[in-house]
Design an enzyme around this catalytic site. Structure first.
Site, PDB file in Angstrom:
ATOM      1  N   LYS A  84      39.721  39.401  46.967  1.00  0.00           N
ATOM      2  CA  LYS A  84      38.521  40.093  47.449  1.00  0.00           C
ATOM      3  C   LYS A  84      38.797  41.377  48.229  1.00  0.00           C
ATOM      4  CE  LYS A  84      34.762  38.054  46.210  1.00  0.00           C
ATOM      5  NZ  LYS A  84      33.374  38.496  46.114  1.00  0.00           N
ATOM      6  N   ASP A 130      31.523  33.846  52.198  1.00  0.00           N
ATOM      7  CA  ASP A 130      31.942  32.450  52.186  1.00  0.00           C
ATOM      8  C   ASP A 130      33.359  32.359  52.743  1.00  0.00           C
ATOM      9  OD1 ASP A 130      33.644  33.277  49.982  1.00  0.00           O
ATOM     10  OD2 ASP A 130      31.765  33.359  48.885  1.00  0.00           O
TER      11      ASP A 130
HETATM   12  C1  LIG Z   1      38.140  32.942  45.301  1.00  0.00           C
HETATM   13  C2  LIG Z   1      36.944  33.544  44.684  1.00  0.00           C
HETATM   14  N1  LIG Z   1      36.867  33.577  43.348  1.00  0.00           N
HETATM   15  C3  LIG Z   1      35.799  34.120  42.726  1.00  0.00           C
HETATM   16  C4  LIG Z   1      34.737  34.633  43.449  1.00  0.00           C
HETATM   17  C5  LIG Z   1      33.548  35.146  42.711  1.00  0.00           C
HETATM   18  O1  LIG Z   1      33.242  36.470  42.955  1.00  0.00           O
HETATM   19  P1  LIG Z   1      31.761  37.020  42.780  1.00  0.00           P
HETATM   20  O2  LIG Z   1      30.954  36.514  43.938  1.00  0.00           O
HETATM   21  O3  LIG Z   1      31.917  38.484  42.760  1.00  0.00           O
HETATM   22  O4  LIG Z   1      31.225  36.463  41.510  1.00  0.00           O
HETATM   23  C6  LIG Z   1      34.795  34.624  44.850  1.00  0.00           C
HETATM   24  C7  LIG Z   1      33.730  35.192  45.664  1.00  0.00           C
HETATM   25  O5  LIG Z   1      33.718  35.136  46.884  1.00  0.00           O
HETATM   26  C8  LIG Z   1      35.928  34.066  45.484  1.00  0.00           C
HETATM   27  O6  LIG Z   1      36.035  34.022  46.825  1.00  0.00           O
END
Ligand SMILES: Cc1ncc(COP(=O)(O)O)c(C=O)c1O
Length: 413
Positions: A84, A130
């Protein structure tokens, strides 16, 4: 399709709105080669920049009956434990460039560091998270000598909150779910005149989420190069986890621009408890739809009930299949990555990072799902790509899954 107790753990939906042939003007412009190059160029200017590894799990691919399984491992990006930070840092840099009237191509990270304070003063960055996005923002703020205020939803894991505080940011845990926490952050930003740096979009708020998604493409660009070095032009399939859909749309948008008609088949993976993309596809009127509730899942990074309006059309137009799964599927994925077959590398993955491999192992392993394999064309010629988007961001739950076998799959009948 016949159901067994294990097949009940996942639900699948073919995307009948996917563009089968597309023209140049259909390609998402925000992920053009020109734009994505800028993001990568910027990230490469960080002192601790390194491509994250692309692992090849050859024994697992043999066991599951495909040619190759590649895993892009983001569990250690910039010494943090999720992808992220790529989005947050790029968005903040673009924001500062906009204020300075400069193009991001003219500057590097050190230049941004030097000029952040004079451009932004002590106005804080504010966000809801989150965990992973907030950590990226608080890390970026810390690097730039700025302040961040980060809101997290109820029941956030202690470690995720601590990790944010360790970078000097203020971290506040609310008593509501992720989507409502975003609203609290927006209100705070308005009240104190802070910079809202959010990874999802809404009406009138599109610049920052666009830049965040463009930032994510750095990991996709790295994959393209890393696969080419191993003699692979492109994957045939890619599993992409979705919360608000930003990450999935970024990678799909990049891949559409690069691979065009050879676009890999993309499977979008979500938790049952927060499947807003799947629900939008099920309603099938072409528009994004929300899901409500406490969004409770161990795939915390994916626990979002409102699709990003910027991400949704890209997912709708370019993905192949939607998949929604139980927590047990993600836990199975965590265990698969942690217990390599023979000499395959071990990968430490959080629940949101492992959902794709967990679901894929079920699709490949169950007799009942032959039809799905056929529809997706998953066979011994397939080159399948996964993104491990996080490490063990909640080490307590990671331990419960690995050591205590928590969130078990039902025993096969
Ligand atoms: C570890 C992880 N994978 C995937 C995602 C998915 O990203 P998005 O919210 O852009 O769909 C997040 C989002 O916070 C994440 O923390």
């Amino acid at each position: 399709m016949k159901q067994s107790s294990q097949t009940d753990m996942i639900r699948l939906l073919l995307n009948d709105r996917k563009k089968r042939m597309f023209k140049k003007e259909d390609l998402p412009k925000m992920f053009s080669k020109k734009e994505t190059k800028k993001a990568r160029h910027f990230h490469m200017s960080f002192d601790n920049y390194q491509s994250t590894p692309l692992y090849s799990l050859d024994n697992l691919s043999k066991a599951l009956g495909v040619k190759k399984i590649f895993v892009k491992d983001e569990s250690n990006r910039f010494d943090l434990n999720a992808f992220k930070v790529l989005g947050g840092t790029y968005a903040i840099a673009k924001l500062i460039c906009k204020k300075m009237g400069k193009d991001i191509e003219e500057v590097d990270f050190n230049y941004i560091k030097k000029h952040a304070a004079e451009e932004i003063g002590n106005i804080p960055f504010i966000t809801a998270t989150d965990g992973n996005h907030g950590r990226g923002i608080s890390w970026a703020a810390n690097q730039l000598g700025q302040k961040a205020i980060v809101y997290l939803p109820m029941n956030s894991a202690k470690r995720r909150v601590e990790a944010i505080r360790e970078t000097g940011a203020e971290a506040i845990v609310t008593d509501v779910n992720y989507d409502e926490t975003v609203q609290i952050a927006i209100k705070k930003a308005k009240e104190i005149g802070g910079y809202m740096v959010q990874d999802t979009s809404w009406e009138g708020y599109t610049d920052i989420p666009t830049w965040i998604m463009q930032g994510y493409t750095t990991m996709g660009m790295e994959v393209i190069d890393q696969m080419a070095l191993q003699g692979y032009e492109s994957p045939t399939h890619v599993f992409l986890q979705a919360g608000v859909g930003g990450m999935a749309a970024a990678i799909l948008g990049l891949f559409a621009n690069v691979y065009k008609d050879k676009l890999p088949k993309a499977i979008i993976v979500e938790p049952n408890a927060a499947n807003c993309i799947f629900t939008s596809a099920e309603i099938n009127d072409g528009k994004p739809h929300n899901v409500e509730g406490d969004l409770k899942t161990i795939m915390v990074g994916l626990a979002c009930g409102i699709p990003s309006p910027l991400a949704w059309p890209i997912i709708r137009d370019f993905s192949e299949m939607y998949l929604t799964c139980d927590d047990a599927v993600a836990a199975r994925g965590v265990r698969i990555f942690a217990n390599p077959l023979k000499r395959d590398p071990k990968i430490v993955s959080g629940e949101s990072g492992a959902a794709g491999i967990g679901a894929f192992s079920i699709i490949m392993g169950l007799e009942d799902l032959e039809e799905v394999r056929e529809v997706l064309g998953l066979d011994e010629n397939s080159v399948v790509l996964f993104f491990n988007t996080e490490g063990d961001t909640d080490p307590v739950n990671y331990g419960e899954i690995i050591w205590n076998g928590k969130y078990r799959m039902p025993i096969k009948e």
